[in-house]
Write an enzyme that holds these catalytic residues in place. Structure first.
Site, mmCIF file in Angstrom:
data_model
loop_
_atom_site.group_PDB
_atom_site.id
_atom_site.type_symbol
_atom_site.label_atom_id
_atom_site.label_comp_id
_atom_site.label_asym_id
_atom_site.label_seq_id
_atom_site.Cartn_x
_atom_site.Cartn_y
_atom_site.Cartn_z
ATOM 1 N N HIS A 1 -3.190 42.072 58.073
ATOM 2 C CA HIS A 1 -3.733 40.706 57.888
ATOM 3 C C HIS A 1 -3.383 40.255 56.473
ATOM 4 O O HIS A 1 -3.972 40.716 55.499
ATOM 5 C CB HIS A 1 -5.261 40.709 58.069
ATOM 6 C CG HIS A 1 -5.887 39.352 57.924
ATOM 7 N ND1 HIS A 1 -6.801 38.858 58.825
ATOM 8 C CD2 HIS A 1 -5.764 38.379 56.979
ATOM 9 C CE1 HIS A 1 -7.200 37.657 58.446
ATOM 10 N NE2 HIS A 1 -6.582 37.338 57.325
ATOM 11 N N HIS B 1 -1.954 36.831 53.900
ATOM 12 C CA HIS B 1 -1.574 35.432 53.656
ATOM 13 C C HIS B 1 -0.459 35.415 52.614
ATOM 14 O O HIS B 1 -0.667 35.862 51.482
ATOM 15 C CB HIS B 1 -2.759 34.627 53.126
ATOM 16 C CG HIS B 1 -3.905 34.588 54.086
ATOM 17 N ND1 HIS B 1 -4.050 33.592 55.027
ATOM 18 C CD2 HIS B 1 -4.945 35.437 54.278
ATOM 19 C CE1 HIS B 1 -5.142 33.824 55.754
ATOM 20 N NE2 HIS B 1 -5.706 34.947 55.319
ATOM 21 N N LYS C 1 -3.572 33.713 66.419
ATOM 22 C CA LYS C 1 -4.726 33.721 65.533
ATOM 23 C C LYS C 1 -5.695 32.628 65.945
ATOM 24 O O LYS C 1 -5.319 31.458 66.049
ATOM 25 C CB LYS C 1 -4.261 33.499 64.083
ATOM 26 C CG LYS C 1 -5.392 33.410 63.080
ATOM 27 C CD LYS C 1 -6.067 34.751 62.854
ATOM 28 C CE LYS C 1 -7.342 34.596 62.061
ATOM 29 N NZ LYS C 1 -7.376 35.334 60.836
ATOM 30 N N HIS D 1 -10.795 35.078 63.739
ATOM 31 C CA HIS D 1 -11.663 34.862 62.571
ATOM 32 C C HIS D 1 -13.071 34.710 63.139
ATOM 33 O O HIS D 1 -13.416 33.678 63.700
ATOM 34 C CB HIS D 1 -11.245 33.622 61.776
ATOM 35 C CG HIS D 1 -12.079 33.437 60.545
ATOM 36 N ND1 HIS D 1 -11.621 33.677 59.279
ATOM 37 C CD2 HIS D 1 -13.386 33.091 60.402
ATOM 38 C CE1 HIS D 1 -12.598 33.474 58.398
ATOM 39 N NE2 HIS D 1 -13.678 33.113 59.059
ATOM 40 N N HIS E 1 -11.028 41.058 59.483
ATOM 41 C CA HIS E 1 -11.882 41.219 58.302
ATOM 42 C C HIS E 1 -13.360 41.321 58.653
ATOM 43 O O HIS E 1 -14.180 40.486 58.269
ATOM 44 C CB HIS E 1 -11.642 40.119 57.256
ATOM 45 C CG HIS E 1 -11.434 38.730 57.799
ATOM 46 N ND1 HIS E 1 -12.273 38.156 58.713
ATOM 47 C CD2 HIS E 1 -10.487 37.806 57.530
ATOM 48 C CE1 HIS E 1 -11.832 36.954 58.989
ATOM 49 N NE2 HIS E 1 -10.753 36.711 58.290
ATOM 50 N N ASP F 1 -6.172 40.967 53.966
ATOM 51 C CA ASP F 1 -6.577 39.560 53.827
ATOM 52 C C ASP F 1 -6.322 39.078 52.398
ATOM 53 O O ASP F 1 -7.049 38.228 51.881
ATOM 54 C CB ASP F 1 -8.050 39.367 54.213
ATOM 55 C CG ASP F 1 -8.402 37.897 54.407
ATOM 56 O OD1 ASP F 1 -7.480 37.079 54.559
ATOM 57 O OD2 ASP F 1 -9.600 37.581 54.394
HETATM 58 C C1 NCD Z 1 -8.199 32.943 53.647
HETATM 59 C C2 NCD Z 1 -7.197 31.960 53.022
HETATM 60 O O1 NCD Z 1 -7.346 31.625 51.857
HETATM 61 O O2 NCD Z 1 -6.260 31.553 53.717
HETATM 62 N N1 NCD Z 1 -9.338 33.025 52.786
HETATM 63 C C3 NCD Z 1 -10.232 34.031 52.754
HETATM 64 O O3 NCD Z 1 -11.230 33.923 52.026
HETATM 65 N N2 NCD Z 1 -10.073 35.131 53.448
HETATM 66 C C4 NCD Z 1 -8.521 32.500 55.015
HETATM 67 C C5 NCD Z 1 -9.240 33.544 55.843
HETATM 68 O O4 NCD Z 1 -8.678 34.573 56.183
HETATM 69 O O5 NCD Z 1 -10.413 33.305 56.167
HETATM 70 ZN ZN ZN Z 2 -7.311 35.835 56.133
#
Ligand code: NCD
Ligand code: ZN
Length: 348
Positions: A14, A16, A100, A137, A175, A248
Site C-alpha cells: 500500500h 502513495h 481500491k 479504505h 491500514h 501507506d
Molecule cells: C493517504 C493520502 O494522503 O493519500 N493519507 C493517509 O493519511 N493515509 C490516503 C489514505 O490512504 O487514506
Molecule cells: Zn493510503
C-alpha cells in the site's frame, strides 16, 4: 556480536507515489528497499480506467533511475461508474492487481469514491469471478460517527454485509488500526487480508495530541488508543499469513501538513525497514519479519516471493535519516519515530 537478519526482498502492499515532481522526488526511496509496491490510485483526477493505469505506470517507471528494478503493481480507483469489462481486461492483461474502494469523503482525494454500494455490485461480482482483490479504505464517513470509531463501525455496517453479498470476493482491509479490525480478520477465512502500516505500530493517539498537536503524526485512519497499537503489533509479529506490510507512505509537502487544515499522511518509505526491524526486535519476533514484509503479501496476491534478498544489520550507533527530503513539489517531512534506531539496510 552484531545482530543481523537476511530476508527475501520486501514489498510494499500500500503506497502513495503521487505524480509529477512529487513522484520524481519520492519513488527512489521506495525502489531502494522494495521490489514491488501496490500503487494507490488517488491522484487528482483519480486513476479510474485501464488506460489511465497504464500511462501512470509508465510515468512511474520513467521517474526511476535506469539501474534500479522496481515493479509498480497498479490499482484502479473504484467509482460508481466503473465498467466491469474494463476491469476484467485490465486484470487479465496483468496490468491491474487490485481495485481500491474509498468511501466518498473518507480521506485524501476520495471525492470520486463510492456513496451507493448497490451501484458497484456488478463490478464486485465480476471481481469475485475473475479473482481480483478489493483493497478497502475501511472507514465510514457519517458525520455523527466519531472519527476514532469509524473503522469499527465500517466493519459492521459496510464490510461484513458487503462480503456476505459478494461471496468469493477477496478483500484487503487496508491500514487496519484497531483491535476490532484485527479480530475481524482473524475470525475470517483466508479470503481476507489486512495491511498494517509502520507508523501505526509505533504511534498511538497520544503521540498525535499530547504536548501540542503534531501534524506529521496525523494520518487516516487516525492513530487510536494504545490497546489498539498493541493489537496491531501482536498481529504483525504473529506470522499469521493474513497480515502484511502496507506502509501507506503518503507524502505531502511540509507546508500542507503544518497548516490550519493539515493533510493526512505519514512519509515512511525511507525508514520503514529500519523501524520494522526495531519493532520486531522489541516484540522478540525478528524471525517473523520476513513473513510480514516479504512472504504474506505475495501469498495473498498470488505472486512469487522475491528471489533477491535484503540484509538488515543492527549497528552500535543510532542511524540517522534525513528530517526532510526535497522534491520539485516541495519538501516532505520524514516520519520521526521519536526513539533511536540502530538497524540499517546493508547496501547490496
Ligand atoms: C493517504 C493520502 O494522503 O493519500 N493519507 C493517509 O493519511 N493515509 C490516503 C489514505 O490512504 O487514506
Ligand atoms: Zn493510503
Amino acid at each position: 556480536m552484531q545482530a543481523k537478519i537476511t530476508i527475501p526482498r520486501p514489498d510494499d502492499w500500500h503506497l502513495h507515489l503521487r505524480d509529477g515532481g512529487m513522484l520524481e522526488g519520492v519513488v527512489g526511496d521506495s525502489a531502494r528497499h522494495f521490489a514491488r509496491a501496490i500503487i494507490m490510485p488517488n491522484l487528482v483526477p483519480p486513476v479510474v480506467t485501464a488506460v489511465q493505469a497504464r500511462t501512470y505506470r509508465e510515468r512511474i517507471l520513467q521517474a526511476l533511475s535506469p539501474e534500479v528494478s522496481f515493479e509498480p503493481l497498479m490499482t484502479l480507483y473504484l467509482t460508481e461508474t466503473t465498467d466491469p469489462d474494463d476491469v476484467e481486461e485490465a486484470a487479465k492483461s496483468g496490468l491491474v492487481k487490485a481495485l481500491k474502494l474509498y468511501p466518498a469523503g473518507a480521506t485524501t482525494n476520495s471525492e470520486s469514491g463510492v456513496r451507493d454500494f448497490d451501484k458497484v455490485l456488478p463490478v464486485l461480482e465480476r471481481m469475485a469471478q475473475i479473482d481480483i482483490p478489493l483493497c478497502v479504505h475501511g472507514e465510514v464517513t457519517d458525520s455523527d460517527i466519531d472519527i476514532f470509531d469509524r473503522e469499527a463501525v465500517f466493519i459492521d455496517r459496510v464490510l461484513d454485509p458487503l462480503r456476505r453479498r459478494v461471496p468469493g470476493l477477496r478483500v484487503v482491509m487496508e491500514h487496519v488500526t484497531t483491535r476490532e479490525g484485527v479480530d475481524y480478520v482473524m475470525a475470517s477465512d483466508s479470503d481476507i487480508g489486512a495491511t498494517i502500516t509502520t507508523h501505526h505500530l509505533i504511534i498511538n493517539r497520544n503521540h498525535l495530541l499530547v504536548g501540542g498537536i503534531r501534524p506529521h503524526y496525523y494520518c487516516l485512519p487516525v492513530a487510536k488508543r494504545e490497546q489498539h497499537r498493541l493489537a496491531l503489533r501482536a498481529a504483525a509479529t504473529s506470522g499469521d499469513i493474513r497480515f502484511f506490510l502496507g506502509t501507506d507512505s503518503a507524502p505531502h509537502a511540509t507546508d500542507l501538513k503544518e497548516n490550519a487544515c493539515g493533510c493526512a499522511g505519514c512519509y515512511t518509505s525511507i525508514n520503514t525497514m529500519s523501524l520494522l526491524a526495531h519493532v520486531f526486535e522489541e516484540e522478540k519476533a525478528l524471525e517473523q519479519l520476513e513473513q510480514f514484509a516479504s512472504r504474506n503479501g505475495p501469498a495473498f496476491y498470488g505472486l512469487p516471493v522475491n528471489e533477491t534478498r535484503m540484509t538488515l544489520v543492527k549497528g552500535n550507533t543510532p542511524v540517522t535519516f534525513p528530517q526532510k527530503i526535497s522534491t520539485r513539489a516541495g519538501d516532505v517531512t520524514v516520519f520521526d519515530p521519536g526513539f533511536d534506531v540502530f538497524w540499517y539496510v546493508e547496501a547490496d
